[in-house]
Scaffold this motif. Structure first.
Motif, mmCIF file in Angstrom:
data_model
loop_
_atom_site.group_PDB
_atom_site.id
_atom_site.type_symbol
_atom_site.label_atom_id
_atom_site.label_comp_id
_atom_site.label_asym_id
_atom_site.label_seq_id
_atom_site.Cartn_x
_atom_site.Cartn_y
_atom_site.Cartn_z
ATOM 1 N N LEU A 25 0.830 -1.212 0.000
ATOM 2 C CA LEU A 25 0.000 0.000 0.000
ATOM 3 C C LEU A 25 0.866 1.265 0.000
ATOM 4 O O LEU A 25 0.333 2.372 -0.043
ATOM 5 C CB LEU A 25 -0.915 0.011 1.238
ATOM 6 N N GLY A 26 2.166 1.082 0.104
ATOM 7 C CA GLY A 26 3.055 2.239 0.158
ATOM 8 C C GLY A 26 3.104 2.875 1.538
ATOM 9 O O GLY A 26 3.627 3.972 1.707
ATOM 10 N N ILE A 27 2.519 2.176 2.506
ATOM 11 C CA ILE A 27 2.520 2.705 3.876
ATOM 12 C C ILE A 27 3.869 2.440 4.517
ATOM 13 O O ILE A 27 4.439 1.358 4.390
ATOM 14 C CB ILE A 27 1.384 2.069 4.705
ATOM 15 N N TYR A 28 4.364 3.453 5.188
ATOM 16 C CA TYR A 28 5.704 3.417 5.737
ATOM 17 C C TYR A 28 5.597 3.588 7.246
ATOM 18 O O TYR A 28 4.872 4.448 7.737
ATOM 19 C CB TYR A 28 6.470 4.581 5.101
ATOM 20 N N LEU A 29 6.275 2.725 7.989
ATOM 21 C CA LEU A 29 6.185 2.763 9.447
ATOM 22 C C LEU A 29 7.586 2.694 10.029
ATOM 23 O O LEU A 29 8.402 1.885 9.592
ATOM 24 C CB LEU A 29 5.362 1.554 9.909
ATOM 25 N N TYR A 138 3.437 6.862 7.713
ATOM 26 C CA TYR A 138 3.253 7.642 6.481
ATOM 27 C C TYR A 138 2.248 6.912 5.605
ATOM 28 O O TYR A 138 2.478 5.777 5.184
ATOM 29 C CB TYR A 138 4.595 7.774 5.753
ATOM 30 N N ILE A 139 1.103 7.532 5.385
ATOM 31 C CA ILE A 139 0.072 6.968 4.504
ATOM 32 C C ILE A 139 0.099 7.786 3.212
ATOM 33 O O ILE A 139 -0.141 8.994 3.247
ATOM 34 C CB ILE A 139 -1.324 7.062 5.150
ATOM 35 N N PRO A 140 0.411 7.157 2.081
ATOM 36 C CA PRO A 140 0.510 7.925 0.837
ATOM 37 C C PRO A 140 -0.840 8.529 0.425
ATOM 38 O O PRO A 140 -1.892 8.047 0.834
ATOM 39 C CB PRO A 140 0.953 6.896 -0.203
ATOM 40 N N ALA A 141 -0.783 9.555 -0.415
ATOM 41 C CA ALA A 141 -1.997 10.148 -0.979
ATOM 42 C C ALA A 141 -2.813 9.058 -1.669
ATOM 43 O O ALA A 141 -2.256 8.152 -2.284
ATOM 44 C CB ALA A 141 -1.621 11.235 -1.970
#
Ligand SMILES: CSCCC(=O)C(=O)O
Ligand SMILES: [Fe+2]
Ligand code: NI
Length: 184
Positions: A25-29, A138-141
């Motif tokens: 999902l492109g989510i970054y933690l 970080y949740i991408p647009a």
């Protein structure tokens, strides 16, 4: 440290595993230890904060985590302070906890308390992510998500914005799947 609940009831608390699960999902933690809460221990304990106390916290935090803004081109940030006495708490929660997207990324750093995020994985399954102090997410647009405080109703988080108007929710109408109550 973050905890991920998958829709089959699996709980994952290893940061590397969580990142792998959410990377499609492109989510970054990321977890930053030590965090900055120790710079303002008394304010962290306080439910109600004045605007200048919030600014003080954000400025001290950014003194350490300036790279987050520079690397990502965030144009401004603020302090979200949720507590049981927050003004319009129910309305706030009702606005957060429906699936929505933003045209800008949604990055935040948790200073205190916790928050739950919900996401939809490419296979259609829904997952819940608990984020805790010193976690940066970080949740991408464009990535569908919902968000909710936990039962403690406490969360202090620095929110980073890359557009002037911040995070405008576009509600998608996707229904939340309660993985704990789903029929088996
Ligand atoms: C309360 S943290 C972020 C909640 C959210 O998804 C939003 O404000 O858009
Ligand atoms: Fe959002
Ligand atoms: Ni309190």
């Amino acid at each position: 440290m973050a905890i991920l609940l998958l829709d089959d009831g699996t709980v994952e608390s290893d940061l590397g595993e969580i990142s792998r699960e959410l990377s499609p999902l492109g989510i970054y933690l990321k977890h930053y230890d030590p965090g900055t809460s120790l710079l303002f221990p008394n304010l962290i304990e306080q439910d109600v904060l004045t605007d200048s106390e919030k600014r003080f916290i954000v400025e001290l935090h950014n003194g350490v985590f300036e790279f987050l803004q520079q690397e990502n081109g965030y144009v401004w940030c603020d302090l979200l302070n949720l507590h049981p006495g927050s003004f319009n708490l129910e309305t706030l929660i009702a606005g957060y906890n429906r699936y929505h997207t933003h045209t800008a990324a949604e990055p935040l750093y948790i200073l205190a308390g916790e928050m739950i995020f919900g996401f939809i994985r490419p296979d259609g399954s829904q997952v819940q992510l608990l984020v805790q102090p010193q976690d940066y997410i970080y949740i991408p647009a464009g990535v569908e998500h919902w968000c909710s405080p936990t039962a403690s109703l406490h969360c202090k988080a620095v929110r980073y914005f890359s557009t002037a108007d911040g995070w405008v929710p576009n509600y998608t109408g996707t229904h939340l799947r309660d993985s704990l109550n789903k029929p088996r």
